[in-house]
Design an enzyme around this catalytic site. Sequence first.
Site, PDB file in Angstrom:
ATOM      1  N   ASP A 108       3.027  24.350 -49.255  1.00 31.73           N
ATOM      2  CA  ASP A 108       3.870  25.500 -48.849  1.00 31.73           C
ATOM      3  C   ASP A 108       3.138  25.836 -47.295  1.00 31.73           C
ATOM      4  O   ASP A 108       2.240  25.365 -47.173  1.00 31.73           O
ATOM      5  CB  ASP A 108       3.957  26.640 -49.627  1.00 31.73           C
ATOM      6  CG  ASP A 108       5.278  27.643 -49.407  1.00 31.73           C
ATOM      7  OD1 ASP A 108       5.780  27.380 -48.219  1.00 31.73           O
ATOM      8  OD2 ASP A 108       5.509  28.106 -50.171  1.00 31.73           O
TER       9      ASP A 108
HETATM   10  C1  BGC Z   1       8.391  29.299 -48.243  1.00 31.20           C
HETATM   11  C2  BGC Z   1       8.940  28.279 -48.322  1.00 31.20           C
HETATM   12  C3  BGC Z   1       9.554  27.454 -47.179  1.00 31.20           C
HETATM   13  C4  BGC Z   1       8.545  27.739 -46.070  1.00 31.20           C
HETATM   14  C5  BGC Z   1       8.970  26.886 -44.703  1.00 31.20           C
HETATM   15  C6  BGC Z   1       7.424  29.422 -47.090  1.00 31.20           C
HETATM   16  O1  BGC Z   1       7.134  30.905 -46.703  1.00 31.20           O
HETATM   17  O2  BGC Z   1       7.513  29.865 -49.424  1.00 31.20           O
HETATM   18  O3  BGC Z   1       9.781  28.227 -49.431  1.00 31.20           O
HETATM   19  O4  BGC Z   1       9.925  26.335 -47.398  1.00 31.20           O
HETATM   20  O5  BGC Z   1       8.005  28.959 -45.920  1.00 31.20           O
HETATM   21  O6  BGC Z   1       9.820  27.713 -44.096  1.00 31.20           O
END
Ligand code: BGC
Length: 744
Positions: free
Chosen positions: A276
Amino acid sequence: MKNKIISLSAAFAFVVFTSCKNETKSEGSDLAQTEHQSKALGSEFDSEINKLVAQMTLEEKIGMLHGTSMFSTGAVKRLGIPELKMADGPLGVREEISRDNWAPAGRTDDFATYYPAGGGLAATWNGDMAYTFGNSLGQEMRARDKDMLLSPAINIVRSPLGGRTYEYMSEDPFLNKKIAVPLIVGLQDNDVMACVKHFAANNQETNRDFVDVQIDERTLREIYLPAFEAAVKEGHAYSVMGAYNKFRGEYLCENDYMLNKILRDEWGFKGVVVSDWAAVHSTVKSLKSGLDIEMGTPKPFNEFFLADKLTAAVKNKEISEAEIDIHVKRILHVLFQVKAMGGKDRAKGSIATEAHYQDAYKIASEAIVLLKNDNNALPLKLDGVKSIAVIGNNATKKNALRGFGAGVKTKREITPLEGLQNRLPSSIKINYAEGYLERYEEKNKGNLGNVVATGPITIDKLDPAKVLEAVEAAKKSDVAIIFAGSNRDYETEASDRQSLKLPFGQEELIQKVLAVNPRTIVVMIAGAPLDIDAVSKKTSALVWSWFNGSEGGNALADVLLGKVNPSGKLPWTMPKKLMDSPAHATNSFPGGKEVKYAEGILVGYRWFDTKNIDPLYPFGFGLSYTTFAFDNAKSDKTSYGPSETISVSVDVKNTGKTDGKEVVQLYASKSDSKISRASKELKGFKKVLVKAGDLNTVTIEVPVKELAYYDVATKKWTVEPGKYTLKLGNSSRDIKKEITVTIQ
Ligand code: BGC
């Protein structure tokens, strides 16, 4: 463009239609339950991959293991290896983000279709809708030249307060996997990788950056992992996203147990694990624990954990180059698989087309849930109706963007007010009044998206002028419709809500409108449970819609006016009060540095049913404009071996005057079990269209292995022999027929 649905043999066809007595056979009623399959990662690219890796420098290899822009990894142009290009997310393809910061890139070619959020998709209880969702979105991804969609988001809805409940699917692992798998296949059919997130045990936003989640092994296996396991084994997802939080003391992006032992060794995952955004905390440990790609670390790209530090670690012999190669090969493999390595016939896709808006419409119209409909208040009968009051900030609120986290830049988001304007005859006057204002405490505003703070604090005092306007509109109109609920500023990634209370003073507004116009319909637009007990008692008609995509307003108007007969069913339990929910009743949400899931396997309706607590609206609940009767339930045999499949059939008769879709739900119970179990668990379902007066025989196949529990002592899924009761109903609390079978 491929658009294939692979049907398995007749033995797996879930529905058998028979005509019976004087009832006629329905046409076009073959809905859903088509089995979908993706191509597993094989070994056909191995020799090409080996050749490429042999020519790469260490720096080139390491460039592929970390972000070199906000949403892509490094390319090796001289060898024809492109960047791996990613995009969020759960509502559709996110607008283009700048290469080195979060600001939108300001492009004009990145308008996309806004698809219904995860909760809405799950509320269709229709695997074909999930395939449509994935397939349509996959085409949009290709039109934007992307390789990996950061979706589906399939964490279990543990608490109704969870900030991402709207984005996730369900509280139930079976429904979760039956929606996730076809979505992944639909997506990957378009030469795009799914990145299934957030692996795993990421069920709250509060303290998500560091909270250490403690779940007992059986609960982990039975509740929190099945959809991920099915995504890998059945959906053949090409990538998985490691979550932010810790699990049993280790961050999930450096968690050997989860990434190496379970995901790869046990489930045979061959794809890539992507972190993530800003979820990585170490260099050698992350890589050795199973992570392949680091994304989103808030530092210059060369300062990422898997960048210069990793090069230094190889040079210091903390990790071998052969180990680096393993990760590089995995990435090359998925790039080959989606034809990003110069594959000639790679899907080109299309974006924001009318066909895609219609896909969004179809999903939206099956997602809407009719919760209450006394005296057939709905569908609205327009005879004699000259005016309709449309009340509420949610009548005009747009949700494609907003809040913290991924949204969609779209040219089309039909609001509820626009939907009614589109669908009502022009002779009917619409009297619109905003009714309540979306307001937040200033001091808390900055906390929106602050992962340590609690969610936004709302101002719940009504504006007297707005109330007056709404009450006047309701008084002078023949019918009033209130669009209330929440929105994507209030329900948002990075914070959990503080309570289930209807924000912004809406409850008071609804009571005031109901007092002056008894013909008032209440429509909730929200992605997560709300305390609607009092509202529900007072209103005769209550409809639940979602952050329901580009065509959400049209779908809603069609349901209210009867062009669409609602068939959505709740994918989670609507509690009467927060403290009835398991994580709250056990005082184990949100924890502090650590959170222990004290309710164990009793998540969602498993808790309510086992503890005999009445929910406001149960899991699986949703009314229709017609009525259905279930009859003649039987299984093909009475006794089964452990590797057999139980075939259960039931006649579903449409006893009303309107064609409609019903979801037959099959729950299993074992009352004399030697182990502790939930009072019932969903093990099969099937959505079926039955024309008015018709009768369809629905067959649901339950592989006996679905009845297994996870035996912690032997580390095996085990089917306890003996008698099981299979309960057929149209919600977890409305069981209409029971069958007993014996498992040897
Ligand atoms: C989220 C993800 C997301 C990523 C990129 C993170 O804050 O938890 O679900 O894909 O950001 O935007």
